[in-house]
Write a protein that holds these residues in place. Sequence first.
Motif, PDB file in Angstrom:
ATOM      1  N   SER A  14       8.285 -10.454 -11.959  1.00  0.00           N
ATOM      2  CA  SER A  14       7.940 -10.978 -10.632  1.00  0.00           C
ATOM      3  C   SER A  14       7.161  -9.957  -9.822  1.00  0.00           C
ATOM      4  O   SER A  14       6.168 -10.287  -9.168  1.00  0.00           O
ATOM      5  N   ALA A  15       7.607  -8.709  -9.865  1.00  0.00           N
ATOM      6  CA  ALA A  15       6.937  -7.660  -9.097  1.00  0.00           C
ATOM      7  C   ALA A  15       5.504  -7.462  -9.578  1.00  0.00           C
ATOM      8  O   ALA A  15       4.575  -7.361  -8.763  1.00  0.00           O
ATOM      9  N   LEU A  16       5.303  -7.426 -10.891  1.00  0.00           N
ATOM     10  CA  LEU A  16       3.945  -7.253 -11.417  1.00  0.00           C
ATOM     11  C   LEU A  16       3.061  -8.451 -11.096  1.00  0.00           C
ATOM     12  O   LEU A  16       1.884  -8.290 -10.772  1.00  0.00           O
ATOM     13  N   GLY A  17       3.624  -9.642 -11.165  1.00  0.00           N
ATOM     14  CA  GLY A  17       2.860 -10.841 -10.825  1.00  0.00           C
ATOM     15  C   GLY A  17       2.403 -10.826  -9.378  1.00  0.00           C
ATOM     16  O   GLY A  17       1.251 -11.168  -9.063  1.00  0.00           O
ATOM     17  N   LEU A  18       3.294 -10.422  -8.486  1.00  0.00           N
ATOM     18  CA  LEU A  18       2.937 -10.348  -7.065  1.00  0.00           C
ATOM     19  C   LEU A  18       1.933  -9.226  -6.797  1.00  0.00           C
ATOM     20  O   LEU A  18       1.028  -9.380  -5.977  1.00  0.00           O
ATOM     21  N   ARG A  19       2.090  -8.107  -7.481  1.00  0.00           N
ATOM     22  CA  ARG A  19       1.111  -7.012  -7.328  1.00  0.00           C
ATOM     23  C   ARG A  19      -0.278  -7.491  -7.766  1.00  0.00           C
ATOM     24  O   ARG A  19      -1.280  -7.181  -7.131  1.00  0.00           O
ATOM     25  N   HIS A  20      -0.320  -8.239  -8.863  1.00  0.00           N
ATOM     26  CA  HIS A  20      -1.586  -8.773  -9.358  1.00  0.00           C
ATOM     27  C   HIS A  20      -2.216  -9.724  -8.334  1.00  0.00           C
ATOM     28  O   HIS A  20      -3.416  -9.643  -8.059  1.00  0.00           O
ATOM     29  N   GLN A  21      -1.408 -10.606  -7.767  1.00  0.00           N
ATOM     30  CA  GLN A  21      -1.923 -11.536  -6.749  1.00  0.00           C
ATOM     31  C   GLN A  21      -2.418 -10.797  -5.520  1.00  0.00           C
ATOM     32  O   GLN A  21      -3.451 -11.150  -4.946  1.00  0.00           O
ATOM     33  N   ARG A  22      -1.681  -9.772  -5.114  1.00  0.00           N
ATOM     34  CA  ARG A  22      -2.110  -9.006  -3.944  1.00  0.00           C
ATOM     35  C   ARG A  22      -3.424  -8.292  -4.226  1.00  0.00           C
ATOM     36  O   ARG A  22      -4.293  -8.201  -3.355  1.00  0.00           O
TER      37      ARG A  22
END
Length: 135
Positions: A14-22
């Motif tokens: 989840s953290a990596l997915g959100l970092r990617h979106q940001r």
Amino acid sequence: MIDRLSQDLNFYQSALGLRHQRQEVLAANIANADTPGYKARDFDFASELRKATGQEAGVSPVSLALTSARHIPAQASATQVETLQYRQPVQPSLDGNTVEMDVERVQFADNTMRYQADLALISQRLRSMQSALQQ
């Protein structure tokens, strides 16, 4: 034991997915720095991570549909950011563009550094799990 490992890895996913979106949002801001009327966007990473991991009140993970009695029930975390916020500029330009390149560069570099740190942490955790399993 397996549930704890799964929860741990789901958190990092989840953290990596959100970092990617940001990173995509910040890149869009930088790409539109000269577009008249463009409004810089961003999101609060911490609150979105709480939502994605189900730690925020009233937010539950996505349940997967079972189409057979033999399927294993599971839940997925929704890491798609639904609400982007407009960034308040310190010095807006005359053409209505609110992208401030200094702010965007710092945010982009910070997000990149945190993404790399998360990857290094995940890699270390997986190596330690592999080491423990080999013994």
